[in-house]
Design a protein around this motif. Sequence first.
Motif, PDB file in Angstrom:
ATOM      1  N   VAL A  57       0.862  -1.179   0.000  1.00 18.65           N
ATOM      2  CA  VAL A  57       0.000   0.000   0.000  1.00 18.65           C
ATOM      3  C   VAL A  57       0.901   1.233   0.000  1.00 18.65           C
ATOM      4  O   VAL A  57       2.102   1.132   0.224  1.00 18.65           O
ATOM      5  CB  VAL A  57      -0.954   0.041   1.224  1.00 18.65           C
ATOM      6  N   GLY A  58       0.314   2.386  -0.234  1.00 25.07           N
ATOM      7  CA  GLY A  58       1.089   3.624  -0.206  1.00 25.07           C
ATOM      8  C   GLY A  58       1.337   4.108   1.208  1.00 25.07           C
ATOM      9  O   GLY A  58       0.588   3.792   2.134  1.00 25.07           O
ATOM     10  N   ARG A  59       2.392   4.897   1.379  1.00 25.19           N
ATOM     11  CA  ARG A  59       2.699   5.455   2.697  1.00 25.19           C
ATOM     12  C   ARG A  59       1.580   6.380   3.164  1.00 25.19           C
ATOM     13  O   ARG A  59       1.229   6.422   4.338  1.00 25.19           O
ATOM     14  CB  ARG A  59       4.039   6.203   2.684  1.00 25.19           C
ATOM     15  N   ARG A  60       0.976   7.120   2.243  1.00 26.44           N
ATOM     16  CA  ARG A  60      -0.126   8.013   2.610  1.00 26.44           C
ATOM     17  C   ARG A  60      -1.307   7.204   3.167  1.00 26.44           C
ATOM     18  O   ARG A  60      -1.926   7.593   4.153  1.00 26.44           O
ATOM     19  CB  ARG A  60      -0.565   8.838   1.412  1.00 26.44           C
ATOM     20  N   PHE A  61      -1.614   6.073   2.521  1.00 25.33           N
ATOM     21  CA  PHE A  61      -2.692   5.210   3.021  1.00 25.33           C
ATOM     22  C   PHE A  61      -2.393   4.786   4.448  1.00 25.33           C
ATOM     23  O   PHE A  61      -3.259   4.844   5.328  1.00 25.33           O
ATOM     24  CB  PHE A  61      -2.868   3.976   2.130  1.00 25.33           C
ATOM     25  N   LYS A  69      -8.487   7.419  10.008  1.00 24.98           N
ATOM     26  CA  LYS A  69      -9.439   7.769   8.952  1.00 24.98           C
ATOM     27  C   LYS A  69     -10.438   6.624   8.781  1.00 24.98           C
ATOM     28  O   LYS A  69     -10.057   5.474   8.632  1.00 24.98           O
ATOM     29  CB  LYS A  69      -8.709   8.049   7.645  1.00 24.98           C
ATOM     30  N   GLU A  70     -11.706   6.960   8.797  1.00 23.77           N
ATOM     31  CA  GLU A  70     -12.755   5.935   8.802  1.00 23.77           C
ATOM     32  C   GLU A  70     -13.174   5.459   7.422  1.00 23.77           C
ATOM     33  O   GLU A  70     -13.842   4.431   7.309  1.00 23.77           O
ATOM     34  CB  GLU A  70     -13.970   6.456   9.561  1.00 23.77           C
ATOM     35  N   THR A  71     -12.815   6.153   6.378  1.00 23.87           N
ATOM     36  CA  THR A  71     -13.326   5.811   5.049  1.00 23.87           C
ATOM     37  C   THR A  71     -12.309   5.093   4.172  1.00 23.87           C
ATOM     38  O   THR A  71     -12.384   5.154   2.959  1.00 23.87           O
ATOM     39  CB  THR A  71     -13.823   7.079   4.335  1.00 23.87           C
ATOM     40  N   LEU A  72     -11.384   4.383   4.776  1.00 25.17           N
ATOM     41  CA  LEU A  72     -10.373   3.667   4.009  1.00 25.17           C
ATOM     42  C   LEU A  72     -10.902   2.321   3.528  1.00 25.17           C
ATOM     43  O   LEU A  72     -11.844   1.764   4.094  1.00 25.17           O
ATOM     44  CB  LEU A  72      -9.120   3.444   4.859  1.00 25.17           C
ATOM     45  N   GLU A  73     -10.262   1.779   2.500  1.00 26.50           N
ATOM     46  CA  GLU A  73     -10.635   0.467   1.965  1.00 26.50           C
ATOM     47  C   GLU A  73     -10.317  -0.623   2.992  1.00 26.50           C
ATOM     48  O   GLU A  73      -9.177  -0.770   3.419  1.00 26.50           O
ATOM     49  CB  GLU A  73      -9.800   0.200   0.704  1.00 26.50           C
ATOM     50  N   PHE A  74     -11.333  -1.403   3.349  1.00 25.02           N
ATOM     51  CA  PHE A  74     -11.170  -2.432   4.371  1.00 25.02           C
ATOM     52  C   PHE A  74     -10.145  -3.483   3.959  1.00 25.02           C
ATOM     53  O   PHE A  74      -9.311  -3.906   4.766  1.00 25.02           O
ATOM     54  CB  PHE A  74     -12.523  -3.087   4.674  1.00 25.02           C
ATOM     55  N   GLY A  75     -10.163  -3.890   2.705  1.00 23.55           N
ATOM     56  CA  GLY A  75      -9.215  -4.895   2.233  1.00 23.55           C
ATOM     57  C   GLY A  75      -7.773  -4.449   2.390  1.00 23.55           C
ATOM     58  O   GLY A  75      -6.910  -5.223   2.805  1.00 23.55           O
ATOM     59  N   LYS A  76      -7.506  -3.186   2.073  1.00 25.03           N
ATOM     60  CA  LYS A  76      -6.144  -2.666   2.226  1.00 25.03           C
ATOM     61  C   LYS A  76      -5.765  -2.559   3.702  1.00 25.03           C
ATOM     62  O   LYS A  76      -4.613  -2.806   4.072  1.00 25.03           O
ATOM     63  CB  LYS A  76      -6.015  -1.299   1.556  1.00 25.03           C
ATOM     64  N   ALA A  77      -6.727  -2.187   4.537  1.00 33.23           N
ATOM     65  CA  ALA A  77      -6.448  -2.103   5.972  1.00 33.23           C
ATOM     66  C   ALA A  77      -6.071  -3.484   6.513  1.00 33.23           C
ATOM     67  O   ALA A  77      -5.158  -3.614   7.333  1.00 33.23           O
ATOM     68  CB  ALA A  77      -7.655  -1.537   6.711  1.00 33.23           C
TER      69      ALA A  77
END
Length: 93
Positions: A57-61, A69-77
């Motif tokens: 994933v990106g460093r910003r993510f 942050k609550e609106t992130l992609e669950f799969g990436k988390a």
Amino acid sequence: MKQGLKPTQNLVLEKVEEHIASAPQPIQNAADFGRKIAITRKSKKMTQQELADLASVGRRFLSELENGKETLEFGKALQVARAAGFDFYIGRR
């Protein structure tokens, strides 16, 4: 090593951080999840970029995740959590 602490104090601080990172804790919201990821990353002495690269994933993510942050992609988390060494189980309370 934290500035201004004696070597023995740093060792104690490292042990406390390791314990916090490895102890099971309830996750009630995105901020709890992000805090746990950040504590674990730091206990492993990894930079955000190193963990982000490991999780693909990106460093910003990762920064946004660690900041709750609550609106992130669950799969990436989940990718980040697995890269940090977490397993996930779900069960009823």
